[in-house]
Design an enzyme around this catalytic site. Structure first.
Site, mmCIF file in Angstrom:
data_model
loop_
_atom_site.group_PDB
_atom_site.id
_atom_site.type_symbol
_atom_site.label_atom_id
_atom_site.label_comp_id
_atom_site.label_asym_id
_atom_site.label_seq_id
_atom_site.Cartn_x
_atom_site.Cartn_y
_atom_site.Cartn_z
ATOM 1 N N GLY A 1 48.738 36.988 28.185
ATOM 2 C CA GLY A 1 48.506 37.811 26.990
ATOM 3 C C GLY A 1 48.979 37.063 25.742
ATOM 4 N N TYR B 1 44.144 36.661 43.884
ATOM 5 C CA TYR B 1 43.719 37.725 42.969
ATOM 6 C C TYR B 1 43.025 38.842 43.756
ATOM 7 C CZ TYR B 1 41.465 39.799 38.818
ATOM 8 O OH TYR B 1 41.041 40.641 37.809
#
Ligand code: UDP
Length: 312
Positions: A36, A145
């Site tokens: 982020g 993932y």
């Protein structure tokens, strides 16, 4: 509502923060900033209904006061990112989901999980309906993932069944738009930045593999409808317009007016050959379908890359 968004400084998280503030809600964004970026939310810092907490949600999460909904979006999400951070990816999908669910249970909040089309792996069924169980290599490079998100879905459904919690699971298909990182390694950011810099546009494999790309505003609208629904099971949100990666590269070259040439590079291991959401459930239950045409969404994204990202 007072809403906690984990991964609030990410690409999708930051758009959700903005959208929910616009709807009159209060928003707490939480992020550890490994993928982020505070630049994505810096324009929200003055907002009185917005706050930001830097925290890794793999660790115990403390939030004072009432919380009506938790949107769990924290995770590296581009193949390059999760190959670089395999263990944090597994931890945030597993331990982070457990922590966020625990907090939701404590606060009696609705829990919304950001899941992914990767739960379908390299699908043997196209398009993919929610009822398809997928074709995932658990020990391949993408497994960190895919399996974390599959575990997260299982955990979310277990909390729903055991604790009667309100849960939502959005299976997000390829999404693009402003605030994607220039270097996140995904096809659209790569193609646009390569085209704008006059560098060769890199197609992996033959370029005949397909994806279906959804503009961020359409995705966020779908997630909000899902949050407000009573549907305690996975829903695909994505754009069913399927295209080859070669077609996407050509579209980016056309819209940027670039004279970059196309070069071919090896296909990464376990790269799905096809991907397209079956969105009949979203249409029926949420009355949602994407609205933004590809060329319009790409123009917005190219503009962002021209103005913001490349000069940052
Ligand atoms: N891809 C490509 N060139 C790039 C980056 C990606 O051809 O510079 C391909 C990649 O191999 C895959 C597709 O584009 O087939 C979409 O990749 P992306 O990383 O955007 O996300 P994925 O859908 O694989 O999660």
């Amino acid at each position: 509502m007072r809403i906690l968004i984990t991964g609030g400084a990410g690409f999708i998280g930051s758009h959700l923060c903005e959208f929910l503030l616009g709807k009159g809600h209060s928003v707490i964004a939480m992020d550890n900033l490994i993928t982020g970026d505070l630049g994505n939310i810096k324009h929200l810092f003055g907002h009185k209904r917005f706050s930001f907490v830097r925290h890794n949600v793999t660790e115990f999460i403390h939030v004072a006061g009432p919380v009506s909904a938790i949107l769990h979006f924290a995770s590296p999400a581009s193949p390059r990112d999760y190959l670089e951070h395999p263990i944090p990816t597994l931890k945030v999908g597993a331990l982070g989901t457990h922590k966020a669910l625990g907090l939701a249970k404590e606060k009696k909040a609705t829990f919304l999980l950001a899941s992914t089309s990767e739960v379908y792996g390299d699908p043997l069924v196209n398009p993919q309906p929610e009822s398809y169980w997928g074709n995932v290599n658990p020990i391949g490079p993408r497994g960190v993932y895919d399996e974390a998100k599959r575990f997260a879905e299982a955990m979310t459904m277990a909390y729903h069944r055991t604790h009667r919690m309100q849960v939502r699971i959005v299976r997000i298909f390829n999404t693009y738009g402003p605030r994607m990182r220039v270097n996140d390694g995904r096809a659209i950011p790569n193609f646009i930045s390569q085209a704008l810099r006059g560098k060769p546009v890199t197609i992996y494999g033959s370029g005949r593999q397909t994806r279906s790309f959804c503009y961020i505003d359409d995705l966020v609208a779908g997630i909000y409808k899902l949050l407000k629904s009573r549907h305690n099971a996975p829903v695909n949100i994505g754009n069913p317009h399927e295209m080859t990666l070669r077609e996407m590269a050509q579209e980016v070259l056309r819209l940027t007016g670039s004279r970059s040439r196309i070069v071919y590079r090896p296909l990464p291991q376990d790269d799905p050959k096809v991907r397209r959401p079956d969105i009949r459930l979203a249409r029926r239950v949420l009355r949602w379908q994407p609205q933004v045409p590809l060329a319009d969404g790409l123009r917005q994204t190219i503009d962002y890359f021209r103005k913001a990202a490349l000069v940052r």
